[in-house]
Design an enzyme around this catalytic site. Structure first.
Site: not given
Ligand code: SAH
Length: 239
Positions: A88
Site C-alpha cells: 500500500s
Molecule cells: N499489507 C501488505 C499489502 C497487502 S496487499 C503490505 O504491507 O505489503 C493484500 C494482500 O492480501 C495480498 O498479498 C493478498 O494475497 C492478500 N489476501 C487476499 N485475500 C486474502 C485472504 N482471504 N486472506 C489473507 N490474505 C489475503
C-alpha cells in the site's frame, strides 16, 4: 594511439563508477527519503499520532519491495510486490495504523501480509502482531524478511484470513488490507470489547470502515476514507 586507449579507459571507468554511485544509496540517503516521505505525505495530510510517525520514520520500506522498485519505495503510491499483489501507499499504511489508536503492548491481527511492511509498522507499536496471507509464497518470503530484521513479535500464517486466527483471539486491533464486499463475521467476533478494526469494504468503489466494539459489546461502524485495495480472495468471494 596508446594514449587514446588509456584516456578511453579512464573515461569509461569513470562513467561506470559514477553510475554505480547513482544507484548505491547509503543508510543515511534512505533515512533522508523516509524523513521527506513522513513530512510531505503523512504529516502534511494530518497524521499526528507520534507512535505512528516514529514507526514510519524507522522502518526501511525499501527492503520490502523488489530490487527494481527500491528507488520508488518512498514515493506517494502503491508498488507491485509480485504474485499480482501490491504494497500500500505509505499514507494509507499510516492512516490505517492511526485508526487503531494503539498505545503500545496490544495484540493485533492483520489480514493480507503481502510484503510484511504493514505488519512491521504495527510491530513497532503493538506487543504482538498476528498476520495472515492467503498466497503461501508471499507468506513465506514475508516471514523470512521479518525474521531477518530481528522482529520476534510478528507471527505469519498462510491461510484464508476470512476466519481470522481464533486460537489467538480476542484482538485489541484488526487491520484488513484486502477488500471483501462485506465485513467477515468471524473478524467482528474476534475483536476485544473496546477494540477497533479498520477494513476496506466494497467491490470497485471501496470505503475504509472503522469498526468499534464498545465495552458492552455493541458494534459501531463509520466510513472514514474512499480507497482502492486488491479484493479479498477465498471465503469472502462466495455468495
Ligand atoms: N499489507 C501488505 C499489502 C497487502 S496487499 C503490505 O504491507 O505489503 C493484500 C494482500 O492480501 C495480498 O498479498 C493478498 O494475497 C492478500 N489476501 C487476499 N485475500 C486474502 C485472504 N482471504 N486472506 C489473507 N490474505 C489475503
Amino acid at each position: 594511439m596508446r594514449k587514446i586507449g588509456i584516456l578511453f579507459c579512464l573515461v569509461f571507468s569513470f562513467l561506470i563508477s559514477s553510475q554505480n554511485c547513482e544507484s548505491k544509496k547509503t543508510k543515511d540517503d534512505w533515512k533522508m527519503k523516509r524523513e521527506i516521505m513522513v513530512k510531505e505525505q503523512i504529516e502534511a495530510r494530518g497524521i499526528k499520532d507520534p507512535l505512528v510517525l516514529q514507526a514510519m520514520r524507522k522502518v526501511e520500506r525499501h527492503l520490502f519491495v523488489p530490487a527494481q522498485y527500491q528507488d520508488s519505495a518512498y514515493n506517494d503510491y502503491p508498488l507491485p510486490i509480485g504474485n499480482g499483489q501490491t504494497i500500500s501507499q505509505p499514507y494509507i499504511v499510516a492512516f490505517m495504523t492511526e485508526q487503531l489508536a494503539l498505545k503500545g503492548g496490544e495484540k493485533v491481527l492483520e489480514i493480507g501480509t503481502g510484503s510484511g511492511y504493514q505488519a512491521v509498522i504495527l510491530a513497532e507499536i503493538a506487543g504482538e502482531v498476528y498476520t495472515i496471507e492467503i498466497i503461501c509464497e508471499l507468506a513465506e518470503s514475508a516471514k523470512k524478511r521479518i525474521e531477518q530484521m530481528g522482529y520476534k513479535n510478528v507471527f505469519v500464517r498462510c491461510a484464508d484470513g476470512y476466519q481470522g486466527w481464533p486460537e489467538k483471539a480476542p484482538f485489541d486491533g484488526i487491520i484488513v488490507t484486502a477488500a471483501p464486499d462485506h465485513i467477515p463475521e468471524p473478524l467482528i467476533a474476534q475483536l476485544k470489547p473496546g477494540g477497533r478494526m479498520i477494513i476496506p469494504v466494497g467491490e470497485f468503489y471501496q470505503e475504509l470502515i472503522l469498526v468499534k466494539k464498545l465495552l458492552d459489546g455493541r458494534i459501531e461502524k463509520q466510513s472514514v476514507l474512499p480507497v482502492r485495495f486488491v479484493p479479498m480472495r477465498g471465503e469472502a468471494e462466495k455468495e
